[in-house]
Design a protein around this motif. Structure first.
Motif, PDB file in Angstrom:
ATOM      1  N   GLN A  41       4.925  -0.453   3.739  1.00 27.16           N
ATOM      2  CA  GLN A  41       3.674  -0.176   4.447  1.00 27.16           C
ATOM      3  C   GLN A  41       3.456   1.329   4.632  1.00 27.16           C
ATOM      4  O   GLN A  41       4.357   2.054   5.067  1.00 27.16           O
ATOM      5  N   TYR A  71      -5.032  -5.036  10.911  1.00 29.15           N
ATOM      6  CA  TYR A  71      -5.088  -3.590  10.662  1.00 29.15           C
ATOM      7  C   TYR A  71      -3.862  -2.853  11.197  1.00 29.15           C
ATOM      8  O   TYR A  71      -3.084  -3.397  11.982  1.00 29.15           O
ATOM      9  N   GLY A  72      -3.749  -1.565  10.807  1.00 27.12           N
ATOM     10  CA  GLY A  72      -2.800  -0.662  11.441  1.00 27.12           C
ATOM     11  C   GLY A  72      -3.375  -0.253  12.785  1.00 27.12           C
ATOM     12  O   GLY A  72      -4.570   0.055  12.884  1.00 27.12           O
ATOM     13  N   LEU A  79      -9.342   3.904   0.753  1.00 28.66           N
ATOM     14  CA  LEU A  79      -9.301   2.496   0.345  1.00 28.66           C
ATOM     15  C   LEU A  79     -10.750   2.036   0.143  1.00 28.66           C
ATOM     16  O   LEU A  79     -11.550   2.068   1.090  1.00 28.66           O
ATOM     17  N   TYR A 116      -7.407   8.430   5.105  1.00 28.07           N
ATOM     18  CA  TYR A 116      -6.241   9.142   5.602  1.00 28.07           C
ATOM     19  C   TYR A 116      -6.208  10.564   5.049  1.00 28.07           C
ATOM     20  O   TYR A 116      -6.543  10.779   3.885  1.00 28.07           O
ATOM     21  N   ARG A 164     -18.588   1.204   9.794  1.00 29.30           N
ATOM     22  CA  ARG A 164     -17.648   0.800   8.765  1.00 29.30           C
ATOM     23  C   ARG A 164     -17.775  -0.693   8.475  1.00 29.30           C
ATOM     24  O   ARG A 164     -17.937  -1.498   9.387  1.00 29.30           O
ATOM     25  N   ASP A 223     -12.877  -0.384   2.407  1.00 29.51           N
ATOM     26  CA  ASP A 223     -13.536   0.087   3.626  1.00 29.51           C
ATOM     27  C   ASP A 223     -14.701   0.972   3.234  1.00 29.51           C
ATOM     28  O   ASP A 223     -14.520   2.045   2.662  1.00 29.51           O
ATOM     29  N   ILE A 249      -6.838   1.652  12.362  1.00 28.13           N
ATOM     30  CA  ILE A 249      -6.998   2.604  11.265  1.00 28.13           C
ATOM     31  C   ILE A 249      -7.915   1.979  10.228  1.00 28.13           C
ATOM     32  O   ILE A 249      -7.733   0.825   9.843  1.00 28.13           O
ATOM     33  N   ILE A 250      -8.910   2.745   9.772  1.00 28.36           N
ATOM     34  CA  ILE A 250      -9.669   2.269   8.613  1.00 28.36           C
ATOM     35  C   ILE A 250      -9.095   2.990   7.395  1.00 28.36           C
ATOM     36  O   ILE A 250      -8.300   3.910   7.529  1.00 28.36           O
ATOM     37  N   GLY A 251      -9.489   2.599   6.226  1.00 27.37           N
ATOM     38  CA  GLY A 251      -8.847   3.107   5.019  1.00 27.37           C
ATOM     39  C   GLY A 251      -9.218   4.522   4.621  1.00 27.37           C
ATOM     40  O   GLY A 251      -9.658   4.770   3.494  1.00 27.37           O
ATOM     41  N   GLU A 262       1.821  -1.719  12.163  1.00 30.18           N
ATOM     42  CA  GLU A 262       1.036  -2.433  11.152  1.00 30.18           C
ATOM     43  C   GLU A 262       0.817  -3.885  11.587  1.00 30.18           C
ATOM     44  O   GLU A 262       1.778  -4.628  11.796  1.00 30.18           O
ATOM     45  N   LYS A 263      -0.447  -4.248  11.714  1.00 28.44           N
ATOM     46  CA  LYS A 263      -0.879  -5.628  11.966  1.00 28.44           C
ATOM     47  C   LYS A 263      -0.108  -6.339  13.089  1.00 28.44           C
ATOM     48  O   LYS A 263       0.475  -7.423  12.871  1.00 28.44           O
ATOM     49  N   LEU A 322       0.826  -1.218   0.000  1.00 27.57           N
ATOM     50  CA  LEU A 322       0.000   0.000   0.000  1.00 27.57           C
ATOM     51  C   LEU A 322       0.858   1.265   0.000  1.00 27.57           C
ATOM     52  O   LEU A 322       0.559   2.234  -0.705  1.00 27.57           O
TER      53      LEU A 322
HETATM   54  C1  G1P Z   1      -4.475  -1.601   4.993  1.00 26.23           C
HETATM   55  C2  G1P Z   1      -3.492  -0.897   5.913  1.00 26.23           C
HETATM   56  C3  G1P Z   1      -3.898  -1.050   7.369  1.00 26.23           C
HETATM   57  C4  G1P Z   1      -5.321  -0.549   7.555  1.00 26.23           C
HETATM   58  C5  G1P Z   1      -6.261  -1.294   6.595  1.00 26.23           C
HETATM   59  C6  G1P Z   1      -7.656  -0.716   6.656  1.00 26.23           C
HETATM   60  O1  G1P Z   1      -4.368  -2.995   5.210  1.00 26.23           O
HETATM   61  O2  G1P Z   1      -2.190  -1.422   5.693  1.00 26.23           O
HETATM   62  O3  G1P Z   1      -3.029  -0.310   8.194  1.00 26.23           O
HETATM   63  O4  G1P Z   1      -5.741  -0.738   8.887  1.00 26.23           O
HETATM   64  O5  G1P Z   1      -5.798  -1.164   5.242  1.00 26.23           O
HETATM   65  O6  G1P Z   1      -8.533  -1.501   5.913  1.00 26.23           O
HETATM   66  P1  G1P Z   1      -4.901  -4.065   4.115  1.00 26.23           P
HETATM   67  O7  G1P Z   1      -6.380  -4.114   4.281  1.00 26.23           O
HETATM   68  O8  G1P Z   1      -4.489  -3.534   2.780  1.00 26.23           O
HETATM   69  O9  G1P Z   1      -4.229  -5.345   4.483  1.00 26.23           O
END
Ligand code: G1P
Length: 292
Positions: free
Chosen positions: A232, A173-174, A133, A210, A255, A136, A206-208, A193-194, A112
């Motif tokens: 990341q 998630y983050g 994103l 920002y 969400r 989400d 964090i949701i997508g 991250e995760k 990402l």
């Molecule tokens: C990404 C981000 C993550 C965030 C998430 C939200 O993860 O890396 O930090 O919390 O989106 O949906 P991914 O869903 O691409 O694994």
């Protein structure tokens, strides 16, 4: 006066492996919730928040997204010939105007953070910008990004939309490390991250959505690999901490994680229940399955 957020980046290069075979020949962002593709919900949310420039970071096999945000002469002509002007109008109204959409390609699936970095030259040197994103999906009275832009107008700096999740899901998630909280705003002192549930500094994820400062591109450009061997966005955000305000907003709304099958199905039900034309039938259907 804070700088207005005019541009939004939509990373749409991901393969969508979790939704195979549906995503074999179709971008995952084109999966519909009721009758609208996920990416359109994200674009409409950005439009409602005042965004004027829509930057898609795409990849192979994503042409359907470009066609979706373009005029279709054949469809227009057919609808006009059939006297379905209202349908035509409803389709035209969310298509961005000529020049408002830019496409760039990620070329390599490096994560990402790398996808966002690919848009670096399309963002001004001093220009804060949004990232959405499409996985989400947020159902809310005030669009989630609008809520964030309103906060940014007060606080400046960076803003991420956040929500509490069950501790066993922190590795999806983050996750924030919180310095302090006041009302619906958290002051962030760390981002991971995760993390494994046992190591997670909180359960605030964090949701997508920002709002970021362009200095993030410097960190992303270092191409440091993090969780899963990917570049990341969360790590680059963590590297900017201390250089300006950084807040997590507990947004108003619900969400749905549409990158997950159960979340996708729940979103379908929730959005159908929110529609006058579908809610009665949907309720009957749900009742008939209540004991299943
Ligand atoms: C990404 C981000 C993550 C965030 C998430 C939200 O993860 O890396 O930090 O919390 O989106 O949906 P991914 O869903 O691409 O694994």
């Amino acid at each position: 006066m804070r700088q207005t957020i005019r541009k939004a980046i939509f990373p749409v290069g991901g393969l969508g492996v979790r939704f195979l075979p549906a995503t074999k020949a179709m971008p995952k962002e084109m999966l519909p919730i009721v009758d609208k593709p996920l990416i359109q919900y994200a674009v409409e949310e950005a439009q409602a928040a005042g965004i004027e420039q829509f930057i898609f970071v795409t990849g192979r096999g994503k042409h359907a997204i470009e066609d979706h945000f373009d005029i279709s002469f054949e469809l227009d002509a057919m609808l006009e010939a059939r006297g379905q002007g209202a349908v035509l109008e409803s389709i035209r109204q969310w298509i961005p105007r000529p020049g408002q959409v830019t496409y760039t390609r990620q070329m390599e699936p490096l994560g990402l953070g790398h996808a966002v970095w690919c848009a670096r030259d399309l963002i001004g040197k001093d220009e804060p910008f949004a990232v959405l994103l499409a996985d989400d999906l947020v159902q809310s009275k005030v669009p989630c990004l609008k809520q964030m832009i309103d906060v940014h107008a007060q606080t400046g700096g960076s803003v991420v939309a956040v929500m509490d999740i069950p501790r066993e899901h922190t590795n999806r998630y983050g996750i924030l490390d919180i310095e302090s909280e006041s009302g619906n705003l958290a002051v962030i002192r760390g981002l991971v991250e995760k993390p494994d549930p046992a190591d997670a500094p909180s359960t605030l994820s964090i949701i997508g959505r920002y709002i970021l400062q362009p200095e993030i591109f410097t960190h992303l450009g270092r191409r440091i690999k993090g969780t899963g061997g990917e570049i990341q966005l969360t790590d680059a955000m963590a590297a900017t901490l201390g250089s300006g305000p950084f807040h997590g907003l507990r947004f108003e709304g619900r969400r749905f994680d549409c990158g997950d099958k159960a979340g996708f199905l729940e979103a379908t039900i929730a959005f159908a229940l929110a529609r006058d034309d579908l809610a009665p039938a949907m309720r009957d259907i749900l009742k008939s399955y209540a004991d299943a």
